[in-house]
Design an enzyme around this catalytic site. Structure first.
Site, mmCIF file in Angstrom:
data_model
loop_
_atom_site.group_PDB
_atom_site.id
_atom_site.type_symbol
_atom_site.label_atom_id
_atom_site.label_comp_id
_atom_site.label_asym_id
_atom_site.label_seq_id
_atom_site.Cartn_x
_atom_site.Cartn_y
_atom_site.Cartn_z
ATOM 1 N N CYS A 175 22.250 -24.228 -29.412
ATOM 2 C CA CYS A 175 21.340 -24.447 -28.285
ATOM 3 C C CYS A 175 22.096 -25.145 -27.174
ATOM 4 O O CYS A 175 22.949 -25.992 -27.432
ATOM 5 C CB CYS A 175 20.155 -25.313 -28.732
ATOM 6 N N CYS A 224 18.607 -32.126 -26.238
ATOM 7 C CA CYS A 224 17.545 -33.037 -26.667
ATOM 8 C C CYS A 224 18.152 -34.014 -27.669
ATOM 9 O O CYS A 224 18.789 -33.584 -28.643
ATOM 10 C CB CYS A 224 16.389 -32.270 -27.293
ATOM 11 N N CYS A 267 17.335 -33.851 -31.675
ATOM 12 C CA CYS A 267 17.287 -32.569 -32.373
ATOM 13 C C CYS A 267 18.652 -32.196 -32.958
ATOM 14 O O CYS A 267 19.676 -32.270 -32.264
ATOM 15 C CB CYS A 267 16.833 -31.478 -31.403
ATOM 16 N N GLU A 312 19.241 -19.969 -38.707
ATOM 17 C CA GLU A 312 18.322 -20.234 -39.806
ATOM 18 C C GLU A 312 16.917 -19.763 -39.456
ATOM 19 O O GLU A 312 16.517 -19.755 -38.290
ATOM 20 C CB GLU A 312 18.327 -21.741 -40.124
ATOM 21 N N CYS A 333 11.112 -29.153 -38.494
ATOM 22 C CA CYS A 333 11.390 -29.112 -37.051
ATOM 23 C C CYS A 333 12.599 -29.966 -36.706
ATOM 24 O O CYS A 333 12.678 -31.123 -37.116
ATOM 25 C CB CYS A 333 10.244 -29.705 -36.241
ATOM 26 N N CYS A 356 9.113 -19.006 -39.090
ATOM 27 C CA CYS A 356 9.697 -19.766 -37.981
ATOM 28 C C CYS A 356 11.072 -19.163 -37.731
ATOM 29 O O CYS A 356 11.926 -19.181 -38.617
ATOM 30 C CB CYS A 356 9.796 -21.237 -38.366
#
Ligand code: SAH
Length: 353
Positions: free
Chosen positions: A113, A117, A120, A93, A338, A106
């Protein structure tokens, strides 16, 4: 069938080597390169100043991959989230964020990933693969076109704050930024590009040594090792003392102030001891702090802290001369904020093998 090399993932020198190995003159590589990057050729047949024979040979050995924006979602605040389909069907994205004075892209650096975390959404996906330089570059090109089309304004800023950890795909990220900033590419200033990292200390030192010119942001979220390790497991091997010394080194080499990104969660890091620890850490190097709003991703333990606790952070930092800003999120209604990038509405192609 042997899979073809993604020709746009090659640097000019690498392409030259490959073409010479195929018995071609080295200047041909430059011609092909210009077709790919300056003239936006989508097929080898487009490369009309090359002989038919060469075009056929290129076709046999290489593929030209382009991204495809599969779906655009518009937020009521003007933010646009793109589902970007890659040549192998995987999806990342990218987000266009308009403000009065800027249009920011962005962009993502990895599919999924590898870091875990706990707050997230992208972390839930696991890492599927790194993006190639052209796939990173193409996200910028697509948003640049949207900026002109929908806002009649140029793209002004780029943040590597989408999916993935850019410092775990360092070479490709640097190759993409080189292209974005070079006059033959998009000619954008590196001062308008910000790379955001969880804080891979070895790579921060390497970037400093490499003399990069873009800005650096670090996702901190706690200045207490024990807490940070729980929020961001990377902290177990990249402790705060090491992070601080890597950032001091970064500043010494680049003269560029780091920005810390920091979310304040109720009952997790909103105590006075958390504030004191952050102030103490910030005093060790030139920096500023963005206090970013939490974007809920599920019904987990995290909740945005009360406004007075965020204000307490801001006041304590400002009292010692550290710039601290409270940042509101954009594009929340379409999961573009975010930590919310996770292909919620899309089938993600499973990892092979
Ligand atoms: N891997 C890099 C690049 C991603 S940037 C990094 O972590 O810095 C994405 C930013 O959003 C990071 O600062 C991250 O900590 C923050 N973030 C992640 N999940 C979030 C959430 N649910 N709400 C608000 N910010 C979040």
């Amino acid at each position: 069938m042997a899979s073809k090399t993604d020709i746009r993932a090659l640097k000019l020198e690498e392409l030259t080597e490959k073409l010479v190995a195929l018995g071609e003159k080295s200047f041909r590589a430059k011609q092909v390169y210009e077709w790919l990057w300056n003239k936006g050729a989508r097929t080898f047949a487009d490369m009309t100043n090359l002989s038919l024979e060469l075009r056929t040979r290129l076709e046999e050995h290489f593929a030209i991959n382009h991204i495809h924006v599969d779906e655009e979602q518009r937020s009521e605040d003007g933010t646009i989230k793109n589902a970007v389909k890659l040549f192998d069907g995987r999806v990342v994205e990218s987000v266009l964020i308009p403000t009065e004075t800027r249009i920011t892209a962005c962009i993502s650096s990895q599919v999924g990933c590898s870091l875990d975390c706990t707050f997230c959404a992208t972390a839930r996906l696991k890492r599927m693969r790194n993006l190639n330089p052209d796939e990173i570059y193409d996200q910028v090109v697509a948003i640049r076109q949207q900026a002109e089309l929908y806002y009649g304004r140029p793209l002004t800023n780029i943040v590597l704050m989408g999916m993935g950890e850019p410092l775990l795909n360092y070479n490709n990220v640097i190759a993409a930024i080189d292209k974005i900033t070079s006059p033959e590419g998009l000619g954008m200033s590196p001062r308008r590009i910000t790379l955001s990292t969880v804080g891979v200390t070895k790579m921060i030192r390497k970037m400093a040594d490499d003399g990069v010119k873009f800005k650096l942001a670090v996702s901190l979220h706690s200045a207490i090792d024990e807490k940070r390790s729980k929020l961001m497991p990377i902290n177990e091997t990249n402790k705060l003392s090491d992070l601080v010394s890597a950032l001091q080194y970064w500043y010494q080499k680049t003269g560029s102030r780091v920005t810390f990104e920091y979310v304040v969660w109720r009952g997790i890091n909103d105590g006075d001891e958390d504030i004191r620890a952050l102030v103490k850490l910030c005093k060790k190097l030139p920096c500023k702090v963005n206090l970013i709003e939490y974007n809920p991703i599920d019904a987990g333990p995290y909740q945005q802290a009360d406004a007075d606790r965020v204000a307490a952070y801001q006041n304590a930092l400002e009292a010692v001369g550290i710039v601290a800003k409270v940042r509101r999120s954009r594009g929340k209604d379409i999961d573009a904020a975010c930590g919310q990038l996770a292909n919620k509405n899309l089938a993600v192609v499973p990892v092979e093998g």
